[in-house]
Write an enzyme that holds these catalytic residues in place. Structure first.
Site, short mmCIF file in Angstrom:
data_model
loop_
_atom_site.label_atom_id
_atom_site.label_comp_id
_atom_site.label_asym_id
_atom_site.label_seq_id
_atom_site.Cartn_x
_atom_site.Cartn_y
_atom_site.Cartn_z
N ASN A 15 34.47 69.11 33.23
CA ASN A 15 33.51 68.22 32.56
C ASN A 15 33.07 67.20 33.59
O ASN A 15 33.80 66.26 33.89
CB ASN A 15 34.19 67.53 31.36
CG ASN A 15 33.27 66.50 30.73
OD1 ASN A 15 32.07 66.48 30.99
ND2 ASN A 15 33.84 65.62 29.90
N LYS B 151 30.74 65.07 33.38
CA LYS B 151 30.21 63.84 32.80
C LYS B 151 28.88 63.48 33.47
O LYS B 151 28.12 64.37 33.83
CB LYS B 151 31.24 62.71 32.90
CG LYS B 151 32.62 63.15 32.42
CD LYS B 151 33.58 62.01 32.24
CE LYS B 151 34.95 62.57 31.92
NZ LYS B 151 35.88 61.57 31.43
N HIS C 122 33.14 65.04 22.39
CA HIS C 122 33.97 64.40 23.40
C HIS C 122 34.24 62.95 22.99
O HIS C 122 33.37 62.29 22.41
CB HIS C 122 33.28 64.45 24.77
CG HIS C 122 34.18 64.04 25.89
ND1 HIS C 122 34.41 62.72 26.19
CD2 HIS C 122 34.94 64.78 26.74
CE1 HIS C 122 35.27 62.66 27.20
NE2 HIS C 122 35.60 63.89 27.55
N GLU D 153 34.17 60.28 24.55
CA GLU D 153 33.19 59.30 25.05
C GLU D 153 31.94 59.31 24.17
O GLU D 153 31.29 58.27 24.00
CB GLU D 153 32.86 59.59 26.53
CG GLU D 153 34.03 59.17 27.42
CD GLU D 153 34.18 59.97 28.70
OE1 GLU D 153 33.24 60.68 29.10
OE2 GLU D 153 35.26 59.88 29.31
N GLU E 4 42.44 65.98 23.46
CA GLU E 4 42.35 64.99 24.53
C GLU E 4 42.74 63.62 24.00
O GLU E 4 41.91 62.93 23.38
CB GLU E 4 40.92 64.93 25.06
CG GLU E 4 40.40 66.25 25.59
CD GLU E 4 39.25 66.03 26.57
OE1 GLU E 4 39.40 66.39 27.74
OE2 GLU E 4 38.22 65.46 26.16
N GLY F 77 40.81 59.72 31.96
CA GLY F 77 40.34 58.90 33.06
C GLY F 77 41.22 57.70 33.37
O GLY F 77 40.85 56.81 34.12
N SER G 38 43.48 63.28 32.27
CA SER G 38 44.08 63.06 33.58
C SER G 38 44.89 64.25 34.08
O SER G 38 45.95 64.07 34.69
CB SER G 38 44.93 61.77 33.58
OG SER G 38 44.10 60.65 33.35
C1 PEP Z 1 37.54 64.58 30.03
O1 PEP Z 1 36.60 63.83 30.24
O2 PEP Z 1 37.42 65.49 29.22
C2 PEP Z 1 38.77 64.34 30.78
C3 PEP Z 1 39.85 64.98 30.40
O3 PEP Z 1 38.70 63.46 31.83
P1 PEP Z 1 39.89 63.16 32.90
O4 PEP Z 1 40.40 64.50 33.34
O5 PEP Z 1 39.20 62.42 34.00
O6 PEP Z 1 40.92 62.36 32.19
#
Ligand code: PEP
Length: 252
Positions: A8, A10, A96, A98, A168, A174, A214
């Site tokens: 992803n 973003k 997601h 976000e 998630e 992040g 992460s």
């Molecule tokens: C994501 O945005 O779906 C995600 C898991 O980000 P990160 O791996 O940076 O935590």
């Protein structure tokens, strides 16, 4: 089921950067492509560049990060699943955190987006996960179940072959904090058992549940070794070809 690793990106990656990434990434994962399914959810403006750079490579899916629930219409600034299908996309991320956090997405709008994604012949990657406050309040299971049922409302058993779930935990996205394999596995088991209630054993067994938050080349193997974790949705670690390639190789 083959493990699945989805990048992803973003709001990152200009078309030229996407092209450089893909060329280098293909060289690094060549030998691994048959052991895993891999996808890249690019920003809309770089989808064409990813498609061209992948050159129709099998096993690497082309994806987007959101779509609207109408095929077309007066929805300034939105993009439809029909348009993404026409561009050659294979999948769309919906719901997601976000999008839920900053753009007011709800389980209702997520399920409408997922439905339209599937109706247009794309796979929907439906994201769910609790916030840090909910985690600390000990209501993870309740939140995850509510999001799961709400985000899949209207998705029939037949449609589930085009659904992937991504658990998630928002507190791990992040932030550098990853859920331990045990914490993640316990939520994945909960999701799997609710899928059995919703759709029965056959569907539940075949529906991939990815972990996101992460993930890195050095923690993915521990996560993917756990039951019910079928791969990863990867943000930060997917922005460099070598780190995403290492993550794919270590996780398979
Ligand atoms: C994501 O945005 O779906 C995600 C898991 O980000 P990160 O791996 O940076 O935590």
């Amino acid at each position: 089921m083959k493990p699945i690793f989805l990048a992803n990106w973003k709001m990152n990656m200009l078309p030229a950067e996407a092209e450089t990434f893909c060329k280098s990434f293909l060289g690094l994962v060549q030998a691994d492509a048959s052991y895993t399914d891999i996808g890249i959810a690019a920003p809309y403006t770089s989808i064409a560049a990813v498609k061209a750079a992948l050159g129709g490579k099998k096993g690497i899916w082309l994806g987007a990060q959101n779509c609207h629930w109408a095929d077309n219409g007066a929805f300034t600034g939105e993009i439809s699943a029909k348009m993404l299908k026409d561009m050659g996309c294979d999948f769309v991320i919906v719901g997601h955190s976000e999008r839920r956090q900053y753009f007011g997405e709800t389980n209702d709008t997520v399920s409408k987006r997922a439905l339209k994604t599937i109706e247009n012949g794309l796979r929907a990657v439906v994201c769910i996960g609790e916030t840090e406050a909910q985690y600390k309040a000990g209501i993870t299971n309740q939140v995850v179940l509510e999001q799961l049922k709400g985000s899949l409302a209207g998705i029939s058993a037949d449609m589930t072959k085009d659904v992937l779930l991504a658990y998630e935990p928002v507190w791990a996205i992040g932030t550098g904090l990853t859920a331990t394999p045990e914490i993640a596995a316990s939520v994945h088991a909960l999701i799997r058992s609710e899928l059995i209630n919703m759709y029965g054993n056959v569907v539940a067994d075949h529906l991939p549940i990815l972990y996101g938050g992460s993930t890195k080349p050095d923690n993915i193997a521990g996560l993917c070794a756990m039951p019910n974790i079928n791969g990863g949705l990867v943000g930060g670690a997917s922005l460099q070809a070598d780190s995403f390639a290492k993550l794919v190789i270590n996780g398979r």
